[in-house]
Motif scaffolding. Structure first.
Motif, PDB file in Angstrom:
ATOM      1  N   LEU A  45       1.036  -1.214   0.002  1.00  0.00           N
ATOM      2  CA  LEU A  45       0.110  -0.069   0.067  1.00  0.00           C
ATOM      3  C   LEU A  45       0.905   1.470   0.067  1.00  0.00           C
ATOM      4  N   GLN A  46       1.978   1.118   0.679  1.00  0.00           N
ATOM      5  CA  GLN A  46       2.968   2.217   0.654  1.00  0.00           C
ATOM      6  C   GLN A  46       3.556   2.573  -0.722  1.00  0.00           C
ATOM      7  N   PHE A  47       3.683   1.482  -1.534  1.00  0.00           N
ATOM      8  CA  PHE A  47       4.169   1.707  -2.918  1.00  0.00           C
ATOM      9  C   PHE A  47       3.164   2.396  -3.564  1.00  0.00           C
ATOM     10  N   ALA A  48       2.073   1.638  -3.519  1.00  0.00           N
ATOM     11  CA  ALA A  48       0.753   2.176  -4.127  1.00  0.00           C
ATOM     12  C   ALA A  48       0.487   3.533  -4.288  1.00  0.00           C
ATOM     13  N   ARG A  49       0.632   4.223  -2.783  1.00  0.00           N
ATOM     14  CA  ARG A  49       0.356   5.638  -2.455  1.00  0.00           C
ATOM     15  C   ARG A  49       1.488   6.580  -3.184  1.00  0.00           C
ATOM     16  N   ALA A  50       2.760   5.841  -3.432  1.00  0.00           N
ATOM     17  CA  ALA A  50       3.625   6.716  -3.864  1.00  0.00           C
ATOM     18  C   ALA A  50       3.538   7.072  -5.487  1.00  0.00           C
ATOM     19  N   VAL A  91      -3.245   5.730   3.385  1.00  0.00           N
ATOM     20  CA  VAL A  91      -4.644   5.619   2.664  1.00  0.00           C
ATOM     21  C   VAL A  91      -5.610   6.531   2.780  1.00  0.00           C
ATOM     22  N   ASP A  92      -5.837   7.068   1.631  1.00  0.00           N
ATOM     23  CA  ASP A  92      -6.903   8.310   1.749  1.00  0.00           C
ATOM     24  C   ASP A  92      -8.319   7.856   1.834  1.00  0.00           C
ATOM     25  N   TYR A  93      -8.569   6.759   0.956  1.00  0.00           N
ATOM     26  CA  TYR A  93     -10.143   6.417   0.678  1.00  0.00           C
ATOM     27  C   TYR A  93     -10.324   5.081   0.770  1.00  0.00           C
ATOM     28  N   VAL A  94     -11.318   4.575   1.386  1.00  0.00           N
ATOM     29  CA  VAL A  94     -11.532   3.247   1.171  1.00  0.00           C
ATOM     30  C   VAL A  94     -13.184   3.040   0.601  1.00  0.00           C
ATOM     31  N   VAL A 115      -2.932   0.001  -9.296  1.00  0.00           N
ATOM     32  CA  VAL A 115      -1.791  -0.839  -8.896  1.00  0.00           C
ATOM     33  C   VAL A 115      -2.302  -2.387  -8.483  1.00  0.00           C
ATOM     34  N   LYS A 116      -1.521  -3.102  -8.804  1.00  0.00           N
ATOM     35  CA  LYS A 116      -1.736  -4.571  -8.605  1.00  0.00           C
ATOM     36  C   LYS A 116      -0.420  -5.282  -8.314  1.00  0.00           C
ATOM     37  N   GLY A 117      -0.482  -6.407  -7.398  1.00  0.00           N
ATOM     38  CA  GLY A 117       0.703  -7.160  -7.350  1.00  0.00           C
ATOM     39  C   GLY A 117       1.235  -7.901  -8.668  1.00  0.00           C
ATOM     40  N   LYS A 118       2.520  -7.895  -8.592  1.00  0.00           N
ATOM     41  CA  LYS A 118       2.985  -8.569  -9.901  1.00  0.00           C
ATOM     42  C   LYS A 118       2.341 -10.202  -9.933  1.00  0.00           C
ATOM     43  N   ASP A 119       1.969 -10.576  -8.800  1.00  0.00           N
ATOM     44  CA  ASP A 119       1.245 -12.044  -8.714  1.00  0.00           C
ATOM     45  C   ASP A 119       0.010 -11.934  -9.663  1.00  0.00           C
ATOM     46  N   TRP A 120      -0.441 -10.817 -10.017  1.00  0.00           N
ATOM     47  CA  TRP A 120      -1.579 -10.878 -10.769  1.00  0.00           C
ATOM     48  C   TRP A 120      -1.397 -10.060 -12.329  1.00  0.00           C
TER      49      TRP A 120
END
Length: 161
Positions: A45-50, A91-94, A115-120
């Protein structure tokens, strides 16, 4: 409380996204069950936010998690999972969604970055919607050995002794 105002409906999130666009800001979206929040989730999630100015998490509802993970999941109910995620400062919104995958939600929100994990990497739900609207898809590295399924397995193995 720290989570208040961060858990939105899809409609409210779209309005927030439109406001952000007026201000020249970028909305990042990712999704998942986030059952038993762990360090792998936090790193992801930190990666995604960046990747932009604000992060929206599409959170699978309890019914969606059961359909995707089986009848014994989730361990933590949707309201508590949403509150835990919303308390994270990056995290800004859910936004909860009930479908098996977030494609409909992505179509409503129209994030700039998905953003998705490389496993996807083989299938990113909503990719075509984001890219058709000028956005981009980013694949994130996953933290080896950290998954909710793995943690549950360790708990079950320990208690079975």
């Amino acid at each position: 409380m720290q989570f208040e105002g961060k858990i939105l409906t899809a409609e409210a999130m779209r309005a927030e996204r439109d406001r952000m666009h007026v201000e020249g800001q970028t909305l990042v979206f990712t999704n998942g069950c986030f059952d038993l929040l762990h360090a792998g989730h936090v790193t992801y999630l930190q990666f995604a936010r960046a990747q932009g100015d604000a992060l929206c998490i599409g959170l699978n509802s309890d019914a969606s998690v059961r359909r995707n993970k089986g009848p014994t999941r989730p361990i933590v109910d949707e309201q508590n999972r949403a509150k835990l995620l919303a308390c994270l400062r990056f995290v800004d919104y859910v936004v909860l969604f009930d479908e098996d995958e977030p494609k409909t939600l992505i179509g409503k929100i129209l994030p700039d970055v998905l953003v998705k994990g490389k496993d996807w990497a083989h299938y990113v739900s909503g990719r075509e919607i984001v890219e058709a609207n000028g956005g981009r898809v980013v694949l994130a590295d996953m933290v080896a050995g950290l998954s909710t399924t793995h943690i549950i397995g360790k708990i079950l193995a320990t208690t079975a002794r």
